[in-house]
Design an enzyme around this catalytic site. Structure first.
Site, PDB file in Angstrom:
ATOM      1  N   LEU A  24      11.008 -20.396  -4.723  1.00 16.18           N
ATOM      2  CA  LEU A  24       9.928 -19.555  -4.185  1.00 16.18           C
ATOM      3  C   LEU A  24       8.617 -19.729  -4.962  1.00 16.18           C
ATOM      4  O   LEU A  24       8.633 -19.756  -6.197  1.00 16.18           O
ATOM      5  CB  LEU A  24      10.367 -18.085  -4.284  1.00 16.18           C
ATOM      6  CG  LEU A  24       9.314 -17.020  -3.952  1.00 16.18           C
ATOM      7  CD1 LEU A  24       9.058 -16.969  -2.455  1.00 16.18           C
ATOM      8  CD2 LEU A  24       9.767 -15.643  -4.440  1.00 16.18           C
TER       9      LEU A  24
ATOM     10  N   ASP B 270       0.831  -1.204   0.000  1.00 13.38           N
ATOM     11  CA  ASP B 270       0.000   0.000   0.000  1.00 13.38           C
ATOM     12  C   ASP B 270       0.867   1.256   0.000  1.00 13.38           C
ATOM     13  O   ASP B 270       1.979   1.250   0.520  1.00 13.38           O
ATOM     14  CB  ASP B 270      -0.916  -0.025   1.236  1.00 13.38           C
ATOM     15  CG  ASP B 270      -2.138   0.868   1.078  1.00 13.38           C
ATOM     16  OD1 ASP B 270      -2.366   1.388  -0.035  1.00 13.38           O
ATOM     17  OD2 ASP B 270      -2.863   1.050   2.070  1.00 13.38           O
TER      18      ASP B 270
ATOM     19  N   HIS C 214       2.390   3.525  -9.023  1.00 15.33           N
ATOM     20  CA  HIS C 214       2.189   2.095  -9.291  1.00 15.33           C
ATOM     21  C   HIS C 214       3.371   1.525 -10.082  1.00 15.33           C
ATOM     22  O   HIS C 214       3.791   0.391  -9.859  1.00 15.33           O
ATOM     23  CB  HIS C 214       0.883   1.869 -10.067  1.00 15.33           C
ATOM     24  CG  HIS C 214      -0.348   2.254  -9.289  1.00 15.33           C
ATOM     25  ND1 HIS C 214      -0.542   1.890  -7.977  1.00 15.33           N
ATOM     26  CD2 HIS C 214      -1.449   2.978  -9.639  1.00 15.33           C
ATOM     27  CE1 HIS C 214      -1.712   2.367  -7.556  1.00 15.33           C
ATOM     28  NE2 HIS C 214      -2.275   3.038  -8.544  1.00 15.33           N
TER      29      HIS C 214
HETATM   30  C1  IPE Z   1      -5.489  -2.798  -0.231  1.00 15.88           C
HETATM   31  O1  IPE Z   1      -5.156  -1.467  -0.407  1.00 15.88           O
HETATM   32  C2  IPE Z   1      -5.420  -3.534  -1.526  1.00 15.88           C
HETATM   33  C3  IPE Z   1      -4.100  -3.682  -2.107  1.00 15.88           C
HETATM   34  C4  IPE Z   1      -2.963  -3.300  -1.571  1.00 15.88           C
HETATM   35  C5  IPE Z   1      -4.049  -4.356  -3.376  1.00 15.88           C
HETATM   36  P1  IPE Z   1      -6.243  -0.328  -0.588  1.00 15.88           P
HETATM   37  O2  IPE Z   1      -5.495   0.950  -0.696  1.00 15.88           O
HETATM   38  O3  IPE Z   1      -7.163  -0.676  -1.687  1.00 15.88           O
HETATM   39  O4  IPE Z   1      -7.054  -0.434   0.781  1.00 15.88           O
HETATM   40  P2  IPE Z   1      -7.942   0.644   1.547  1.00 15.88           P
HETATM   41  O5  IPE Z   1      -8.976   1.118   0.582  1.00 15.88           O
HETATM   42  O6  IPE Z   1      -7.045   1.748   1.980  1.00 15.88           O
HETATM   43  O7  IPE Z   1      -8.502  -0.118   2.704  1.00 15.88           O
HETATM   44  C1  IPE Z   2      -1.527   0.221  -3.415  1.00 16.18           C
HETATM   45  O1  IPE Z   2      -1.346   1.591  -3.436  1.00 16.18           O
HETATM   46  C2  IPE Z   2      -1.803  -0.343  -4.796  1.00 16.18           C
HETATM   47  C3  IPE Z   2      -3.179  -0.814  -4.993  1.00 16.18           C
HETATM   48  C4  IPE Z   2      -4.114  -0.829  -4.083  1.00 16.18           C
HETATM   49  C5  IPE Z   2      -3.527  -1.287  -6.324  1.00 16.18           C
HETATM   50  P1  IPE Z   2      -2.570   2.599  -3.418  1.00 16.18           P
HETATM   51  O2  IPE Z   2      -2.953   2.899  -4.819  1.00 16.18           O
HETATM   52  O3  IPE Z   2      -3.660   2.109  -2.558  1.00 16.18           O
HETATM   53  O4  IPE Z   2      -1.884   3.869  -2.764  1.00 16.18           O
HETATM   54  P2  IPE Z   2      -2.512   4.891  -1.710  1.00 16.18           P
HETATM   55  O5  IPE Z   2      -3.082   4.088  -0.586  1.00 16.18           O
HETATM   56  O6  IPE Z   2      -3.554   5.657  -2.442  1.00 16.18           O
HETATM   57  O7  IPE Z   2      -1.357   5.733  -1.295  1.00 16.18           O
HETATM   58 MG    MG Z   3      -4.115   2.327  -0.611  1.00 13.11          MG
END
Ligand code: IPE
Ligand code: IPE
Ligand code: MG
Length: 257
Positions: free
Chosen positions: A146, A35, A52
């Site tokens: 792995l 995240d 990303h």
């Molecule tokens: C969780 O992250 C999903 C992934 C890392 C793929 P999100 O950014 O979607 O989760 P919330 O919305 O903050 O809970």
């Molecule tokens: C995690 O990073 C990637 C996915 C959930 C696909 P985020 O896109 O959720 O990044 P934040 O939480 O907005 O910083």
């Molecule tokens: Mg996120």
């Protein structure tokens, strides 16, 4: 510690020692909620997709280190069943990165003796991505290093609903008595059926929640939450997390000693 990879190959053993880690205290299954890509980009005035992209680079590096350390299973929460709610441009950007990852990385993964797998509702992904996934799984199926698991369009509640539906069908068909349903049977009907439960669920970016990840499987996982944003999660961060795991006292409801 329990859940230990007991038969680390000599090169992995050396890599673990060189990193200052205890080979007897490594997780068998490390699961990561990656995240913070969006916040990483925002802090630099960049579009979310740039975060990303950088996150995908961090994945490449992490996978290499986990393979090098002889960790048996690594699951990466890459796209949740709820992430479909994001703006179309972001979803398409993420799918584009996934497509490119599958096209460019599989040969490298194969050379590294990595077995590639996907969990989640893959039917929701585009046909060409489903084909790339199937080809990647097939190509690497016999590898013994792995096991890299990408959780794509994955949601734990959805997974549990599907398991319940399948067991209900068996009950209706008369081949299963309701009282004969066991915990093991439920585990066997999840997409993680042949994998050990995660020993660690690590989440980056300071958020402290599961966001619908492995609700059943994480019953006795150790949780590690770090403030590092996913694109910045490097080898040092991995070693720090593995060391933290090694210090945990897992009791599984029992008592010490
Ligand atoms: C969780 O992250 C999903 C992934 C890392 C793929 P999100 O950014 O979607 O989760 P919330 O919305 O903050 O809970
Ligand atoms: C995690 O990073 C990637 C996915 C959930 C696909 P985020 O896109 O959720 O990044 P934040 O939480 O907005 O910083
Ligand atoms: Mg996120």
């Amino acid at each position: 510690m329990t859940g230990i990879p007991s038969d680390l190959a000599p090169p992995a053993h050396q890599a673990v020692l060189a990193a200052g880690l205890d080979p007897a205290a490594l997780p068998r299954h490390l699961a990561i909620i990656m995240d913070g890509n969006g916040r990483w980009a925002r802090a630099r005035g960049l579009p979310r997709i740039a975060g990303h992209r950088k996150g995908a680079d961090a994945v490449r590096e992490l996978v290499t280190h986990c393979a090098e350390f002889g960790i048996p299973y690594l699951t990466l929460y890459s796209f949740s069943s709820e992430n479909w709610k994001r703006p179309l441009a972001e979803v398409e950007g993420l799918m584009g990165l996934l497509r490119r990852y599958l096209q460019s990385e599989i040969d490298t993964l194969h050379r590294q003796n990595i077995r590639f797998r996907v969990i989640g509702t893959r039917e929701r992904l585009s046909d060409d991505i489903q084909k790339l996934i199937a080809a990647s799984e097939e190509k690497t199926a016999q590898n013994s290093g792995l096991t890299l698991v990408l959780a794509l369009s994955y949601g734990a509640r959805e997974e549990l609903v599907q398991a319940a539906q399948r067991l209900a069908c068996a009950v209706r068909a008369g081949s299963l008595a309701p009282e004969a349903i066991t915990e093991a049977m439920i585990s066997q009907h999840l997409t993680t059926a042949d994998m050990p439960d995660p020993d660690v669920v690590l989440r980056t970016s300071g958020e402290q929640r599961l966001s619908n990840f492995m609700l059943w499987q994480a019953a006795y996982a150790e949780f590690i939450f770090v403030d590092t944003l996913w694109p910045d999660f490097d080898k040092t961060a991995l070693i720090t997390a593995l060391r933290a795991y090694g210090r945990r006292d897992r009791r599984f409801g029992g008592v010490d000693g």
